[in-house]
Design an enzyme around this catalytic site. Sequence first.
Site, short mmCIF file in Angstrom:
data_model
loop_
_atom_site.label_atom_id
_atom_site.label_comp_id
_atom_site.label_asym_id
_atom_site.label_seq_id
_atom_site.Cartn_x
_atom_site.Cartn_y
_atom_site.Cartn_z
N TYR A 164 -11.63 -8.06 -6.18
CA TYR A 164 -12.21 -9.06 -7.06
C TYR A 164 -13.79 -9.28 -6.85
O TYR A 164 -14.20 -8.99 -5.80
CB TYR A 164 -11.51 -10.27 -7.59
N CYS A 168 15.03 -8.47 -2.06
CA CYS A 168 13.94 -7.76 -2.81
C CYS A 168 13.86 -6.49 -2.21
O CYS A 168 13.87 -5.98 -1.15
CB CYS A 168 12.51 -8.72 -2.69
#
Length: 693
Positions: free
Chosen positions: A173, A368
């Site tokens: 970004y 996970c």
Amino acid sequence: MNFTNLCKPGKIGSMVLKNRMIQPAMETWSAGPDGTVTESTIAHYARRAEGGVGLIITEMTNPTPGCMCFPGELEMSEDKFMPGMSKIADAIHAGGAKAAVQLDHGGVFAHNNTSDLPAFTPSGIGTFSMPDLELKVMTKEDIDQVVEDFAVAALRAKAIGFDAVEIHGGHGYLLVEFLSAYYNRRTDEYGGSVYNRTRISIEIIKKIKEYCGKDFPVIYKISAEDYTPNGITLDQSVEICKYLEEAGADAIMVSGGTLESRIHDFFDVMLDGKPADEETMGLTRGISTATWIPSTYCPRNLYTELAAVIKKAVSIPIITVCSVRPEKAEEMIENGEADFAALGRQILADPDYPSKIIEGRIEDMRQCLRCNECLGGGNKNRTLHCAVNPDLGHDYQHSTELRKVDVPRKIAVIGSGPAGMNAAIAARTRGHEVVLFEKESRLGGLLYYVGKPDFKIDYKKYTDYLIRTVEKLGVDIRLNTEFSLQTAEQEKFDKIIAATGSEWFIPQIDGANTETALNPLDVLDGNYPDVDSFIVLGTGLVGCEVAMHLAERGKKVTMIGRAPNCNPANLYGVDWNINARLAVDKVDVQMDTKVLNMTATEVVCATKKIKSKHDPNTGKGTERPYDRSAPFDGEIKTFKAGAVVCAMGMRAVNSLAFELISKGYQVEIIGDAQKARKIIDAVHEGFHAGRKC
């Protein structure tokens, strides 16, 4: 293991946290198209806060009007967004955690599909994934405005109750575009030296402190290495972090990568046939988004060493992030290599994960899988979802509640794979009498095989979690027991759930049979002949994982598939991981290749005169199926090896279910028994089948 250090209070600037566990910023894709907070967004953060985490950092939030990265990104660019955002802060506080907003200008990713503005960049360098964007090289006035926007957004956050802000200086970004010389080619005061490239970040931190007060905590998230040509190195990051501390930053979160990370080397390997040198390229450590959201095919603890180096260089707290296991986080805090640990996707999979660490119940953690289905949601224009947590993304609905029943029923679950065990857990949690039938001598179904490769250890941990849970809940487990029509007649079940899974099959290929083709499940279980070379037929997930499994045990492997590209997961970034690992493992991948006939050691194939151009920039979930009618009109090739593995698909096992239905029994067919698919389908269907009992 005792997690004393993870569980003790910590401090970031003036903010005291009850423990050292932080939920980092992760997209939920739950806001309205204009960035308006929804009930789903609020409920998501409320549920995570109730799980015991010390600090929650929101998903990325845009500070500059018109510069959203995608429809639905959270907004703090105008006052009108403050009431909605305040509800997030209130929900997090109500759950017992502190709240921070991540402020992030998307830079090149703040593109034209959300406004009429061009994408802001330091030097007009775009991104390979969006080649046609209108780009703008920022002027000094643009930079000054962005600095002001960050500071005003931080002031808004403070005014509505947030305890801190995080400035996103990584992952491709705007701010990392300034920090990295790969993107930043400026010759003014914002380019050139490391200090000049850090200048905009320094100005943002100072301006936030000016507007919000020196006691308002500012966390800075950095990509300590970005793995691009002429990009950020660890030595540069040490220098950058010193400047950030001097400017007033109260903590540094040490991550890594950008969208262009290792992409040049990857394309050289996949498109031009360059050898995949792992030592110099590091392709198995992640490509593009997988550098900061690594899949199961990447190592864990990717940036712990970088965090430890930066920790020595600064006096402010360091947060380690990126697939950090709690054991490693505890060790790092104990050794003074980090002060906090950010535990991201694991808290999506199990929001009570921090509480389980605190209470010494880590064995109860729902693991996970690092499958990145959660990342795939947004790339497929869906809200956040998880392979092992059906509740994720639905926290605000009643459709995932497991309410206790007034009148228990007797439920039979046939099959103990992920669908069957999740059905049994949900039904038993509701209070039903549940009998789980398994014809084998162990629980797990196909998950037993999936968890066999070293790179699938998370799947084994998840399997172990399911087994412990059905045992703890008191499910009546009957191993070595085949369910039959007679069983149904004798035991009078109120409902039968058929989770009988799928089985290996051999397609109609001349010469293919159980004598000439090896079962890929047997291979994963270690049952294969002692030969030096293998041919693997099929380039789906099973074929790819079998090929990697064999290659990493020193075998020479050729993998054959008829599709033009090898994208077995159909998830952005994950398929790159798989292709990279296959390349590093030196698997000979033959695509656009159709099997004509075979023996136990030889496969004859037809190829195409004009092969489809391999496109690594796929796996985003929106590709159309390739043209199956295109002829295989090229050279006939013969491949030879010591053995052939046939991994060309699985088929549903459901004859018993249909027999029971024909006799009038109430049967629900779930998981692979419906159709062989992915684990997310099995888990979710199993959960809802049990919930509806």
